[in-house]
Design a protein around this motif. Sequence first.
Motif, mmCIF file in Angstrom:
data_model
loop_
_atom_site.group_PDB
_atom_site.id
_atom_site.type_symbol
_atom_site.label_atom_id
_atom_site.label_comp_id
_atom_site.label_asym_id
_atom_site.label_seq_id
_atom_site.Cartn_x
_atom_site.Cartn_y
_atom_site.Cartn_z
ATOM 1 N N LYS A 1 0.789 -1.018 -0.009
ATOM 2 C CA LYS A 1 0.088 -0.069 -0.048
ATOM 3 C C LYS A 1 0.753 1.392 0.208
ATOM 4 C CE LYS A 1 -3.600 2.421 0.506
ATOM 5 N NZ LYS A 1 -4.783 2.529 -0.385
ATOM 6 N N LEU A 2 2.100 1.319 0.770
ATOM 7 C CA LEU A 2 2.984 2.380 0.765
ATOM 8 C C LEU A 2 3.750 2.596 -0.639
ATOM 9 C CD1 LEU A 2 4.235 4.595 2.705
ATOM 10 C CD2 LEU A 2 6.031 2.819 2.895
ATOM 11 N N ALA A 3 3.855 1.348 -1.154
ATOM 12 C CA ALA A 3 4.617 1.437 -2.419
ATOM 13 C C ALA A 3 3.669 2.056 -3.608
ATOM 14 C CB ALA A 3 5.136 0.231 -2.871
ATOM 15 N N ALA A 4 2.085 1.606 -3.342
ATOM 16 C CA ALA A 4 1.334 2.178 -4.371
ATOM 17 C C ALA A 4 1.128 3.737 -4.241
ATOM 18 C CB ALA A 4 -0.028 1.452 -3.906
ATOM 19 N N CYS A 5 1.179 3.988 -2.917
ATOM 20 C CA CYS A 5 0.901 5.544 -2.670
ATOM 21 C C CYS A 5 2.127 6.364 -3.176
ATOM 22 C CB CYS A 5 0.588 5.805 -1.194
ATOM 23 S SG CYS A 5 -1.118 5.280 -0.727
ATOM 24 N N GLY B 1 -1.493 -17.432 5.198
ATOM 25 C CA GLY B 1 -1.445 -15.926 5.634
ATOM 26 C C GLY B 1 -2.620 -15.175 5.277
ATOM 27 N N TRP B 2 -3.778 -15.887 5.240
ATOM 28 C CA TRP B 2 -4.859 -15.411 4.780
ATOM 29 C C TRP B 2 -5.892 -14.284 5.663
ATOM 30 C CZ3 TRP B 2 -9.439 -16.830 7.336
ATOM 31 C CH2 TRP B 2 -9.507 -18.277 7.841
ATOM 32 N N LEU B 3 -5.760 -14.794 6.949
ATOM 33 C CA LEU B 3 -5.940 -13.850 8.079
ATOM 34 C C LEU B 3 -5.356 -12.665 8.176
ATOM 35 C CD1 LEU B 3 -8.389 -13.980 10.358
ATOM 36 C CD2 LEU B 3 -6.760 -14.950 11.809
ATOM 37 N N GLY B 4 -4.010 -12.730 7.901
ATOM 38 C CA GLY B 4 -3.112 -11.351 7.750
ATOM 39 C C GLY B 4 -3.613 -10.599 6.696
ATOM 40 N N ALA B 5 -3.926 -11.286 5.672
ATOM 41 C CA ALA B 5 -4.366 -10.553 4.258
ATOM 42 C C ALA B 5 -5.516 -9.823 4.671
ATOM 43 C CB ALA B 5 -4.271 -11.630 3.099
ATOM 44 N N ILE B 6 -6.763 -10.632 4.946
ATOM 45 C CA ILE B 6 -7.809 -9.919 5.225
ATOM 46 C C ILE B 6 -7.841 -8.808 6.451
ATOM 47 C CG2 ILE B 6 -10.123 -10.261 6.196
ATOM 48 C CD1 ILE B 6 -10.108 -13.128 5.159
ATOM 49 N N GLN C 1 -5.982 -5.910 4.220
ATOM 50 C CA GLN C 1 -7.003 -5.117 3.295
ATOM 51 C C GLN C 1 -7.977 -4.226 3.882
ATOM 52 O OE1 GLN C 1 -8.876 -8.611 1.484
ATOM 53 N NE2 GLN C 1 -7.274 -9.360 0.175
ATOM 54 N N GLN C 2 -8.273 -4.740 5.070
ATOM 55 C CA GLN C 2 -9.248 -3.656 5.748
ATOM 56 C C GLN C 2 -8.640 -2.773 6.460
ATOM 57 O OE1 GLN C 2 -12.495 -3.931 5.282
ATOM 58 N NE2 GLN C 2 -11.592 -5.526 4.046
ATOM 59 N N LEU C 3 -7.310 -2.967 7.149
ATOM 60 C CA LEU C 3 -6.624 -2.010 7.841
ATOM 61 C C LEU C 3 -6.194 -0.828 7.202
ATOM 62 C CD1 LEU C 3 -5.468 -1.130 10.730
ATOM 63 C CD2 LEU C 3 -3.350 -2.451 10.180
ATOM 64 N N LYS D 1 -6.345 -3.429 -2.030
ATOM 65 C CA LYS D 1 -6.914 -4.543 -2.544
ATOM 66 C C LYS D 1 -8.292 -4.891 -2.241
ATOM 67 C CE LYS D 1 -2.950 -5.404 -5.073
ATOM 68 N NZ LYS D 1 -2.982 -5.307 -6.415
ATOM 69 N N THR D 2 -9.165 -4.087 -1.757
ATOM 70 C CA THR D 2 -10.477 -4.275 -1.658
ATOM 71 C C THR D 2 -11.400 -3.972 -2.713
ATOM 72 O OG1 THR D 2 -10.724 -1.995 -0.627
ATOM 73 C CG2 THR D 2 -10.042 -3.551 0.658
ATOM 74 N N GLN D 3 -11.144 -3.159 -3.687
ATOM 75 C CA GLN D 3 -11.974 -2.812 -4.884
ATOM 76 C C GLN D 3 -11.617 -3.659 -6.271
ATOM 77 O OE1 GLN D 3 -14.485 -1.255 -4.387
ATOM 78 N NE2 GLN D 3 -14.005 -0.855 -2.226
ATOM 79 N N LYS D 4 -10.542 -4.296 -6.558
ATOM 80 C CA LYS D 4 -10.034 -4.781 -7.563
ATOM 81 C C LYS D 4 -10.776 -6.348 -7.611
ATOM 82 C CE LYS D 4 -6.082 -5.430 -10.453
ATOM 83 N NZ LYS D 4 -4.587 -5.182 -10.508
ATOM 84 N N GLN D 5 -11.889 -6.355 -8.422
ATOM 85 C CA GLN D 5 -12.504 -7.350 -8.584
ATOM 86 C C GLN D 5 -11.738 -8.864 -8.857
ATOM 87 O OE1 GLN D 5 -15.431 -8.020 -7.363
ATOM 88 N NE2 GLN D 5 -15.162 -10.155 -7.854
ATOM 89 N N PRO D 6 -11.055 -9.076 -9.975
ATOM 90 C CA PRO D 6 -10.417 -10.144 -10.235
ATOM 91 C C PRO D 6 -9.516 -10.722 -9.068
ATOM 92 C CG PRO D 6 -9.992 -8.632 -12.117
ATOM 93 C CD PRO D 6 -10.619 -7.755 -11.013
ATOM 94 N N PHE D 7 -8.640 -9.580 -8.419
ATOM 95 C CA PHE D 7 -8.029 -10.120 -7.244
ATOM 96 C C PHE D 7 -8.807 -10.495 -6.094
ATOM 97 C CE2 PHE D 7 -5.619 -9.404 -3.297
ATOM 98 C CZ PHE D 7 -4.724 -9.944 -3.476
#
Length: 115
Positions: A44-48, A67-72, A75-77, A81-87
């Motif tokens: 996220k920092l790299a994207a900004c 690591g899906w719990l950390g990923a979720i 994503q929320q924190l 990657k919360t809006q990109k539908q294919p991802f």
Amino acid sequence: MKINHFCYLFLALLSAGCLYFPNPLWLWLLLVNLLTLLIYGGDKLAACKGWQRVPEITLLLFGLIGGWLGAILGQQLFRHKTQKQPFKTYFMLSVVVNLLAILGAGYWFYGRMVV
């Protein structure tokens, strides 16, 4: 060195380090989720900032290996990657595959002992 290489280097160090503890599975799950959360924050920092990004396949792989719990949480924190539908679709598929693998391994190792 690319940021993707650092992600896999940390993953290799994490997996090697977990082998030296009495209960490596629980430590693995804790640390891989923490690492995934940090990778989402770094991406996220790299994207900004317009820096080099972590490839989506790496983010999906980290979710797939536990690591899906950390990923979720990442994503929320970080609202990343919360809006990109294919991802989102591929991510949810990786979560389902991970949970099915855990349930299958649990049945394979422990379910047969009960009978």
